[in-house]
Design an enzyme around this catalytic site. Structure first.
Site, PDB file in Angstrom:
ATOM      1  N   ASN A 186       0.807  -1.223   0.000  1.00 15.74           N
ATOM      2  CA  ASN A 186       0.000   0.000   0.000  1.00 15.74           C
ATOM      3  C   ASN A 186       0.836   1.266   0.000  1.00 15.74           C
ATOM      4  O   ASN A 186       1.914   1.263   0.566  1.00 15.74           O
ATOM      5  CB  ASN A 186      -0.907  -0.008   1.236  1.00 15.74           C
ATOM      6  CG  ASN A 186      -2.095  -0.897   0.992  1.00 15.74           C
ATOM      7  OD1 ASN A 186      -2.698  -0.832  -0.068  1.00 15.74           O
ATOM      8  ND2 ASN A 186      -2.422  -1.746   1.954  1.00 15.74           N
ATOM      9  N   ASP A 198     -10.178  -7.895  -2.059  1.00 15.61           N
ATOM     10  CA  ASP A 198     -11.463  -7.227  -1.817  1.00 15.61           C
ATOM     11  C   ASP A 198     -12.581  -7.943  -2.587  1.00 15.61           C
ATOM     12  O   ASP A 198     -13.679  -8.138  -2.085  1.00 15.61           O
ATOM     13  CB  ASP A 198     -11.365  -5.760  -2.253  1.00 15.61           C
ATOM     14  CG  ASP A 198     -10.144  -5.084  -1.643  1.00 15.61           C
ATOM     15  OD1 ASP A 198     -10.083  -4.973  -0.413  1.00 15.61           O
ATOM     16  OD2 ASP A 198      -9.218  -4.723  -2.399  1.00 15.61           O
ATOM     17  N   ARG A 256     -13.335 -11.093  -0.806  1.00 14.05           N
ATOM     18  CA  ARG A 256     -14.077 -10.791   0.416  1.00 14.05           C
ATOM     19  C   ARG A 256     -15.553 -10.559   0.095  1.00 14.05           C
ATOM     20  O   ARG A 256     -16.441 -10.983   0.844  1.00 14.05           O
ATOM     21  CB  ARG A 256     -13.506  -9.538   1.088  1.00 14.05           C
ATOM     22  CG  ARG A 256     -12.209  -9.806   1.831  1.00 14.05           C
ATOM     23  CD  ARG A 256     -11.546  -8.489   2.241  1.00 14.05           C
ATOM     24  NE  ARG A 256     -10.397  -8.725   3.107  1.00 14.05           N
ATOM     25  CZ  ARG A 256      -9.466  -7.816   3.371  1.00 14.05           C
ATOM     26  NH1 ARG A 256      -9.538  -6.601   2.835  1.00 14.05           N
ATOM     27  NH2 ARG A 256      -8.463  -8.105   4.178  1.00 14.05           N
ATOM     28  N   HIS A 313      -7.690   0.421  -3.789  1.00 11.62           N
ATOM     29  CA  HIS A 313      -7.592  -0.580  -2.724  1.00 11.62           C
ATOM     30  C   HIS A 313      -7.464   0.183  -1.411  1.00 11.62           C
ATOM     31  O   HIS A 313      -6.407   0.276  -0.807  1.00 11.62           O
ATOM     32  CB  HIS A 313      -6.393  -1.495  -2.940  1.00 11.62           C
ATOM     33  CG  HIS A 313      -6.133  -2.396  -1.765  1.00 11.62           C
ATOM     34  ND1 HIS A 313      -6.994  -3.388  -1.411  1.00 11.62           N
ATOM     35  CD2 HIS A 313      -5.144  -2.422  -0.851  1.00 11.62           C
ATOM     36  CE1 HIS A 313      -6.539  -3.997  -0.322  1.00 11.62           C
ATOM     37  NE2 HIS A 313      -5.412  -3.423   0.032  1.00 11.62           N
TER      38      HIS A 313
HETATM   39  P1  NDP Z   1       2.910  -7.427   5.266  1.00 15.39           P
HETATM   40  O1  NDP Z   1       3.582  -8.548   4.606  1.00 15.39           O
HETATM   41  O2  NDP Z   1       1.815  -7.686   6.232  1.00 15.39           O
HETATM   42  O3  NDP Z   1       2.335  -6.387   4.186  1.00 15.39           O
HETATM   43  C1  NDP Z   1       3.125  -5.965   3.088  1.00 15.39           C
HETATM   44  C2  NDP Z   1       2.419  -4.882   2.323  1.00 15.39           C
HETATM   45  O4  NDP Z   1       1.208  -5.360   1.751  1.00 15.39           O
HETATM   46  C3  NDP Z   1       2.030  -3.671   3.164  1.00 15.39           C
HETATM   47  O5  NDP Z   1       2.317  -2.503   2.410  1.00 15.39           O
HETATM   48  C4  NDP Z   1       0.554  -3.847   3.347  1.00 15.39           C
HETATM   49  O6  NDP Z   1      -0.105  -2.628   3.509  1.00 15.39           O
HETATM   50  C5  NDP Z   1       0.198  -4.412   2.000  1.00 15.39           C
HETATM   51  N1  NDP Z   1      -1.123  -4.951   1.865  1.00 15.39           N
HETATM   52  C6  NDP Z   1      -1.923  -4.763   0.788  1.00 15.39           C
HETATM   53  N2  NDP Z   1      -3.076  -5.356   0.917  1.00 15.39           N
HETATM   54  C7  NDP Z   1      -3.066  -5.934   2.104  1.00 15.39           C
HETATM   55  C8  NDP Z   1      -4.018  -6.678   2.804  1.00 15.39           C
HETATM   56  N3  NDP Z   1      -5.213  -6.886   2.313  1.00 15.39           N
HETATM   57  N4  NDP Z   1      -3.690  -7.154   4.006  1.00 15.39           N
HETATM   58  C9  NDP Z   1      -2.490  -6.905   4.520  1.00 15.39           C
HETATM   59  N5  NDP Z   1      -1.553  -6.175   3.898  1.00 15.39           N
HETATM   60  C10 NDP Z   1      -1.844  -5.703   2.711  1.00 15.39           C
HETATM   61  O7  NDP Z   1       3.985  -6.490   5.974  1.00 15.39           O
HETATM   62  P2  NDP Z   1       5.293  -6.879   6.769  1.00 15.39           P
HETATM   63  O8  NDP Z   1       5.653  -5.627   7.476  1.00 15.39           O
HETATM   64  O9  NDP Z   1       5.162  -8.152   7.478  1.00 15.39           O
HETATM   65  O10 NDP Z   1       6.336  -7.131   5.594  1.00 15.39           O
HETATM   66  C11 NDP Z   1       6.796  -6.136   4.742  1.00 15.39           C
HETATM   67  C12 NDP Z   1       8.167  -6.509   4.252  1.00 15.39           C
HETATM   68  O11 NDP Z   1       8.594  -5.471   3.380  1.00 15.39           O
HETATM   69  C13 NDP Z   1       9.173  -6.659   5.360  1.00 15.39           C
HETATM   70  O12 NDP Z   1       9.866  -7.876   5.211  1.00 15.39           O
HETATM   71  C14 NDP Z   1      10.090  -5.459   5.176  1.00 15.39           C
HETATM   72  O13 NDP Z   1      11.425  -5.739   5.508  1.00 15.39           O
HETATM   73  C15 NDP Z   1       9.922  -5.172   3.702  1.00 15.39           C
HETATM   74  N6  NDP Z   1      10.174  -3.773   3.374  1.00 15.39           N
HETATM   75  C16 NDP Z   1      10.758  -3.509   2.191  1.00 15.39           C
HETATM   76  C17 NDP Z   1      11.097  -2.236   1.844  1.00 15.39           C
HETATM   77  C18 NDP Z   1      11.776  -2.007   0.550  1.00 15.39           C
HETATM   78  O14 NDP Z   1      11.613  -2.784  -0.368  1.00 15.39           O
HETATM   79  N7  NDP Z   1      12.575  -0.975   0.412  1.00 15.39           N
HETATM   80  C19 NDP Z   1      10.798  -1.091   2.724  1.00 15.39           C
HETATM   81  C20 NDP Z   1      10.124  -1.460   3.934  1.00 15.39           C
HETATM   82  C21 NDP Z   1       9.827  -2.775   4.228  1.00 15.39           C
HETATM   83  P3  NDP Z   1      -0.388  -1.953   4.950  1.00 15.39           P
HETATM   84  O15 NDP Z   1       0.938  -1.412   5.415  1.00 15.39           O
HETATM   85  O16 NDP Z   1      -1.387  -0.903   4.629  1.00 15.39           O
HETATM   86  O17 NDP Z   1      -0.912  -3.058   5.819  1.00 15.39           O
END
Ligand code: NDP
Length: 331
Positions: free
Chosen positions: A131, A159, A162, A187
Site C-alpha cells: 500500500n 477485496d 471478500r 484498494h
Molecule cells: P505485510 O507482509 O503484512 O504487508 C506488506 C504490504 O502489503 C504492506 O504494504 C501492506 O499494507 C500491503 N497490503 C496490501 N493489501 C493488504 C491486505 N489486504 N492485508 C495486509 N496487507 C496488505 O507487511 P510486513 O511488514 O510483514 O512485511 C513487509 C516486508 O517489506 C518486510 O519484510 C520489510 O522488511 C519489507 N520492506 C521492504 C522495503 C523495501 O523494499 N525498500 C521497505 C520497507 C519494508 P499496509 O501497510 O497498509 O498493511
C-alpha cells in the site's frame, strides 16, 4: 518438461511473503505442472529472517521448486524474472503523515521500477500488493516506461474475494457458486464493492444476487462497509494484518491473468485506466476484467446506476489526489 518460471517476491521476509512463497512453490499461482524459481528480496535488516525463509523452502522439498534466490540486492532480485509480486513497502506508522509514507514508497517504487525495467525478462507481469497499491503501481509504471502498461497491475482481488465471501455467507451458498462481483477503484476504504451484476448458481440456473438477497438496504450499506473495512476487522481480531488471504488472492490474480478467466466470469484487477466507464485515464483503478492468452481486458458495457456512479467517482477522486501527492513527492 516445462521451463521454470522465475517469480520475484519483494518484502519476502514479511508476513504476506511468508504465506505467499509456499503457495507459489506448490503451484497454486502458476499451476501444478509449472516449475518455478523463487527470487526473494528484502531489505538488509530483514536479511537474516529472509535466509530463514529460504531454509524452510529447502526443508519443504517442494517438487516444483527449482531454485531459490534470497537477496537484498535489487538488481540480483529482478534479473530474469517473468512475474514480479511487489509486497515490500514502507508501512504507515503511528503519527506519520500520509505524505511521509507516500514519499518513502515513491522512492522505493521508483528504484524498483528501474531495476525491473533493466533486468526483468521481456513481458514480465507485475502485481503490486504493498500500500498504497494503486499509486505504487502508477509510480512503477512511470519509472519503467519500457514495461507495457498492460503488464503493471495492483491487487484488489482480496477485496473481490471478500465480497464473494460475504454474499456466500449471507445466502448460505458455496462461494464457488457466486461470481461477477466488482471492486471499483482504489484498494482503500473508498473502494466500491458492486453486486449489481453478480449472480449465484442455483439448481434453477443463475440468479442475480439482488434477487436472492432481497434486502437492498443491507446490500447498499452494511455489505459495502463490511468489505471496505474487513482488513481493519482482521487486524482487530488477529492483532496482525491479513496475510493468508492476501497471499491467496495474489495467487488468484496472477493465475487468472496468466491462465485465463473462465468463460462468463470476470474478476477485479487494478489496471491502467483507458477512460472506460468515465474513469479518468492514467490512473491505476480497479475494474472488472476478463483474461485470455495472458492479457486482461476491461469488461465493457455494464450499466452503472446513479448510486454506483457517485461511488465510482468518489474513489477516482481519491486516486487523483493520491497521484498528485505522489507527484509532489517526486519534485
Ligand atoms: P505485510 O507482509 O503484512 O504487508 C506488506 C504490504 O502489503 C504492506 O504494504 C501492506 O499494507 C500491503 N497490503 C496490501 N493489501 C493488504 C491486505 N489486504 N492485508 C495486509 N496487507 C496488505 O507487511 P510486513 O511488514 O510483514 O512485511 C513487509 C516486508 O517489506 C518486510 O519484510 C520489510 O522488511 C519489507 N520492506 C521492504 C522495503 C523495501 O523494499 N525498500 C521497505 C520497507 C519494508 P499496509 O501497510 O497498509 O498493511
Amino acid at each position: 518438461a516445462k521451463e521454470p518460471v522465475r517469480v520475484l517476491v519483494t518484502g519476502a521476509a514479511g508476513q504476506i511473503g511468508y504465506a505467499l512463497v509456499p503457495m507459489i512453490a506448490r503451484g497454486v499461482m502458476l499451476g501444478t505442472d509449472q516449475p518455478v524459481i523463487l527470487h526473494m528480496l528484502d531489505i538488509p535488516p530483514a536479511a537474516e529472517a529472509l535466509n530463514g525463509v529460504k531454509m524452510e523452502l529447502v526443508d519443504a522439498a517442494f517438487p516444483l521448486l527449482k531454485g531459490v534466490v534470497a537477496t537484498t540486492d535489487v538488481v540480483e532480485a529482478c534479473t530474469g524474472v517473468n512475474v514480479a509480486v511487489m509486497v515490500g513497502g514502507f508501512p504507515r506508522k503511528e503519527g506519520m503523515e500520509r505524505k511521509d509514507v507516500m514519499s518513502k514508497n515513491v522512492s522505493i517504487y521508483k528504484s524498483q521500477a528501474s531495476a525491473l525495467e533493466k533486468h526483468a525478462a521481456a513481458n514480465c507481469k507485475v502485481l503490486v500488493v504493498a500500500n498504497p497499491a494503486n499509486t505504487n503501481a502508477l509510480i512503477l509504471k512511470e519509472f519503467a516506461p519500457s514495461i507495457s502498461e498492460k503488464n503493471i497491475t495492483c491487487l484488489t482481488r482480496l477485496d473481490h474475494n471478500r465480497a464473494l465471501g460475504q454474499i456466500s455467507e449471507r445466502l448460505s451458498v458455496q462461494v464457488s457458486d457466486v461470481k461477477n462481483v466488482i471492486i471499483w477503484g482504489n484498494h482503500s476504504s473508498s473502494q466500491y464493492p458492486d453486486v449489481n451484476h453478480a449472480t449465484v448458481k442455483t439448481p434453477a440456473g443463475e440468479k442475480p444476487v439482488r434477487e436472492l438477497v432481497k434486502d437492498d438496504e443491507w446490500l447498499n450499506a452494511e455489505f459495502i462497509t463490511t468489505v471496505q473495512q474487513r482488513g481493519a476487522a482482521i487486524i482487530k481480531a488477529r492483532k496482525l494484518s491479513s496475510a493468508l488471504s492476501a497471499a491467496s488472492s495474489a495467487c488468484d490474480h496472477i493465475r487468472d491473468w496468466v491462465l485465463g478467466t473462465p468463460e462468463g466470469t470476470w474478476v477485479s484487477m487494478g489496471v491502467y485506466s483507458d477512460g472506460s466507464y468515465n474513469v479518468p485515464a492514467g490512473l491505476i483503478y480497479s475494474f472488472p476484467v476478463t483474461c485470455q492468452n495472458g492479457e486482461w481486458k476491461i469488461v465493457q458495457g455494464l450499466s452503472i446506476d446513479e448510486f454506483s456512479r457517485k461511488k465510482l467517482d468518489l474513489t477516482a477522486d481519491e486516486l487523483s489526489e493520491e497521484k498528485a501527492l505522489a507527484y509532489s513527492c517526486l519534485s
